[in-house]
Motif scaffolding. Structure first.
Motif, mmCIF file in Angstrom:
data_model
loop_
_atom_site.group_PDB
_atom_site.id
_atom_site.type_symbol
_atom_site.label_atom_id
_atom_site.label_comp_id
_atom_site.label_asym_id
_atom_site.label_seq_id
_atom_site.Cartn_x
_atom_site.Cartn_y
_atom_site.Cartn_z
ATOM 1 N N LYS A 56 -41.033 -0.838 37.559
ATOM 2 C CA LYS A 56 -42.438 -0.531 37.287
ATOM 3 C C LYS A 56 -42.840 -0.937 35.868
ATOM 4 O O LYS A 56 -43.991 -1.327 35.635
ATOM 5 C CB LYS A 56 -42.694 0.957 37.518
ATOM 6 N N THR A 105 -50.012 -2.932 43.068
ATOM 7 C CA THR A 105 -49.522 -1.676 43.629
ATOM 8 C C THR A 105 -49.468 -1.865 45.142
ATOM 9 O O THR A 105 -49.984 -2.859 45.671
ATOM 10 C CB THR A 105 -50.442 -0.480 43.312
ATOM 11 N N GLN A 111 -55.588 -0.905 42.662
ATOM 12 C CA GLN A 111 -54.777 -1.951 42.059
ATOM 13 C C GLN A 111 -54.851 -1.862 40.532
ATOM 14 O O GLN A 111 -55.048 -2.846 39.832
ATOM 15 C CB GLN A 111 -55.248 -3.323 42.545
ATOM 16 N N SER A 113 -53.201 0.218 36.842
ATOM 17 C CA SER A 113 -52.025 0.877 36.269
ATOM 18 C C SER A 113 -52.061 2.388 36.470
ATOM 19 O O SER A 113 -51.008 3.039 36.486
ATOM 20 C CB SER A 113 -51.920 0.545 34.781
ATOM 21 N N PHE A 115 -52.461 4.001 39.081
ATOM 22 C CA PHE A 115 -51.714 4.343 40.293
ATOM 23 C C PHE A 115 -50.297 4.770 39.979
ATOM 24 O O PHE A 115 -49.757 5.705 40.593
ATOM 25 C CB PHE A 115 -51.683 3.124 41.229
ATOM 26 N N TRP A 116 -49.672 4.110 39.000
ATOM 27 C CA TRP A 116 -48.249 4.331 38.741
ATOM 28 C C TRP A 116 -47.975 5.629 37.985
ATOM 29 O O TRP A 116 -46.836 6.102 37.978
ATOM 30 C CB TRP A 116 -47.649 3.136 38.004
ATOM 31 N N ARG A 119 -47.405 7.999 40.954
ATOM 32 C CA ARG A 119 -46.249 7.570 41.737
ATOM 33 C C ARG A 119 -44.940 7.815 41.000
ATOM 34 O O ARG A 119 -43.953 8.272 41.592
ATOM 35 C CB ARG A 119 -46.404 6.084 42.092
#
Length: 249
Positions: A56, A105, A111, A113, A115-116, A119
């Motif tokens: 990631k 993603t 789409q 950053s 999102f991470w 996660r």
């Protein structure tokens, strides 16, 4: 999609706390077998999480999946040393990226950053529990993070556009509701779709209920379900759980 700053801060705090706990439990003994992932020891679990973090970090740097992957030499590194290094590095990478940087993603709708942040917090807490199970020292999952994890698993992982070809060994035809801490998710399943809505409206074939911690870990296959926590068609509940397993492995 923009992740609010307070949510980003929450996820980072959870990630740091659970990664620190994972390292602490790792030091209790690397050879211990992980019962929830019996092909792994705690050592291989730490290597896996470290590699996830490195992957990631590269996605955030490149905006795309790194190829080829993984890099050479990771298996020769000391597992605890590698994990300690990467748990610091993933926090730095997320912080530097912020929440609005365009990047790859697996979410059709996000789409960025941001999102991470979620996660990686959820990846870490589930594997923290894996390590704790290996040493029989399990501690609770943060209540809000667990609820968020249920939502991620159901709405994104189960409810994503993955089933259109009917590529499932569990073509359950049923409506299942998950209820925890005043929130509900209702999933309509058939062989080619899984439609999830965050409501408690409508009739269902079965409902599963319990504390957020319990349900998150059941959905991820880290604990058994007490059947007193479900009502309705027990066979449909078992098939639902098997369908969840297909999209989380």
């Amino acid at each position: 999609m923009s992740l609010p700053p307070e949510h980003a801060a929450f996820y980072l705090a959870c990630l740091q706390r659970d990664a620190a706990r994972l390292a602490e439990v790792g030091r209790l003994g690397l050879p211990a077998v992980v019962p929830s992932c019996p092909e792994w020891t705690v050592e291989s679990l730490l290597r896996h999480v470290a590699q996830v973090y490195l992957h990631k970090i590269e996605i955030l740097r490149l905006g795309a999946r790194p190829e080829p992957w993984p890099p050479a030499g990771l298996d020769e590194r000391d597992a605890l040393e590698l994990f300690e290094e990467t748990r610091t590095a993933i926090v730095v990478a997320l912080t530097e990226a912020g929440t609005d940087r365009p990047t790859w993603t697996f979410s059709p709708s996000d789409q960025t950053s941001g999102f991470w942040f979620r996660r990686m917090a959820l990846e870490t807490v589930v594997h923290r529990v894996d390590a704790e199970l290996a040493h029989d020292v399990v501690t609770p999952v943060d209540r809000e993070l667990a609820l968020d994890g249920i939502d991620e698993l159901l709405t994104l992982m189960l409810g994503g556009p993955w089933w259109e070809e009917g590529d499932t060994k569990h073509p359950v035809d049923a409506t299942i509701r998950i209820t925890s801490a005043g929130r509900s998710w209702t999933t309509r399943l058939d062989a080619t779709s899984a439609t999830v809505v965050p409501t408690a409206e409508g009739d269902v074939d079965a409902e599963v209920f319990g504390d957020p911690d319990e349900l998150l870990l059941w959905l991820w296959g880290r604990r058994d379900l007490n059947m007193d926590q479900s009502a309705g068609d027990d066979a449909a509940v078992l098939e639902f759980r098997a369908r969840v397993a297909e999209c989380t492995t």
